[in-house]
Design a protein around this motif. Sequence first.
Motif, PDB file in Angstrom:
ATOM      1  N   LEU A 142       0.860  -0.992  -0.074  1.00 34.21           N
ATOM      2  CA  LEU A 142      -0.056   0.154  -0.013  1.00 34.21           C
ATOM      3  C   LEU A 142       0.908   1.252   0.148  1.00 34.21           C
ATOM      4  N   MET A 184       0.797   3.797  -3.123  1.00 33.83           N
ATOM      5  CA  MET A 184       0.293   5.050  -2.989  1.00 33.83           C
ATOM      6  C   MET A 184       1.508   6.240  -3.000  1.00 33.83           C
ATOM      7  N   ASP A 233       1.930   6.749  -7.280  1.00 34.46           N
ATOM      8  CA  ASP A 233       0.947   7.397  -7.901  1.00 34.46           C
ATOM      9  C   ASP A 233       0.697   8.765  -7.379  1.00 34.46           C
ATOM     10  N   ALA A 253      -2.965   9.547  -6.095  1.00 34.25           N
ATOM     11  CA  ALA A 253      -3.473   8.673  -4.903  1.00 34.25           C
ATOM     12  C   ALA A 253      -2.609   9.345  -3.810  1.00 34.25           C
ATOM     13  N   MET A 254      -1.356   9.658  -4.121  1.00 30.66           N
ATOM     14  CA  MET A 254      -0.604  10.470  -2.839  1.00 30.66           C
ATOM     15  C   MET A 254      -1.416  11.633  -2.794  1.00 30.66           C
ATOM     16  N   ALA A 296      -4.205  11.436  -0.414  1.00 29.58           N
ATOM     17  CA  ALA A 296      -4.038  10.834   0.967  1.00 29.58           C
ATOM     18  C   ALA A 296      -3.420  12.139   1.920  1.00 29.58           C
ATOM     19  N   VAL A 302       0.484   8.105   3.826  1.00 32.74           N
ATOM     20  CA  VAL A 302       0.539   6.897   2.624  1.00 32.74           C
ATOM     21  C   VAL A 302       0.775   5.576   3.119  1.00 32.74           C
TER      22      VAL A 302
END
Length: 366
Positions: free
Chosen positions: A137, A141, A144, A147-148, A151, A302
């Motif tokens: 995970l 995270m 990307d 995605a980062m 978060a 993350v």
Amino acid sequence: TKLRVGLLFGGRSGEHEVSISSARAIAKALGAEENASKYEILPFYIQKDGRWLAGETPQQVLGSGIPLLESQNLTPQEQNKLASNPQTQALGRWQSPSQVAEVDVWFPILHGPNGEDGTIQGLLTLMQVPFVGSGVLGSAMGMDKIAMKMAFEQAGLPQVKYKALTRAQVWSNPCVFPKLCDEIEATLGYPCFVKPANLGSSVGIAKVRSRQELETALDNAAGYDRRIIVEAGVVAREVECAVLGNEQAQASVVGEITFNSDFYDYETKYTEGKADLHIPASLPDAVSRQIQDMALQAFTAVDAAGLARVDFFYVEATGEILINEINTLPGFTATSMYPQLWAYSGVSFPELVDRLIQLALERHSK
Ligand code: ADP
Ligand code: MG
Ligand code: MG
């Protein structure tokens, strides 16, 4: 008896050469006086075509620092294609060398896709052998950028305005694309940065100042990745903080990077003398402390583990600190920012490598 460390390096990403340099530095640190009696190195070299090699060849690559590509089953054209374009599909089939079974703890030092993004971490997790760094995970995270950023947003960390796009949108029919560009111009303005979401080393990143440049950059980024991010450009100092630990991670002193290029692009990163590291960065104490605090929050946000380098933009005029990104397997050569930040913070390179292995064992046993 010595702990056998599987040093995993090379890899299929554009950062193959950097990985070799990092692995050489780590091998040297494992062989240093304070570590030599504890650890034995088992090097594994992932060729540019994705095949894993154990034994002689990895030793040779570690010794020389020069990439090798064993030519088994590949035509010269195929070899050239692979060597010149790391984005091509793997032609070599993944094989597990028998030495894999002998490893007590893995030290993956691969940068970019297939190394830093959770894929290798998934394989190592299935092997049920401890490994250095973040798990599936945290790695995914941290790789990307979309995605980062989601978060970071959730954790309340300030960052630049951005827009996430897909390749399908960029390559959509000619009626949709202009609307997309209109929206980017209206919300982000120029200059903005167009990036493939899942790369590193500034590969595929463009700073754009006009509609024409925006269109070209989006098309180019879509060639690298299915996911694309566009960010508002900021004028700021670039500062970085190293994190070490698992649940109770620690932050290093803050360092700064300066350069004369338009931005910190691939050439600036990897051409000797184009960029300078300053450790510690000359910042007000309160700013440094805030950066350290934000680095630890980002690490948790993350789900990173072991190590990470967290990069920031410091807008001196307003005092604003914006988080740029986290790198879960940062450059680890003798002159890289991550080990240098720790060296200044009192953790030598050999000690750092030892601590990372111990953190891997600790995480695995819980
Ligand atoms: P990578 O993961 O490839 O290092 P980054 O997102 O860190 O990608 O971008 C690389 C460099 O591009 C940064 O170090 C910085 O110099 C420049 N850059 C990226 N995004 C921005 C931005 N929003 N504003 C200003 N400069 C940026
Ligand atoms: Mg990065
Ligand atoms: Mg970066």
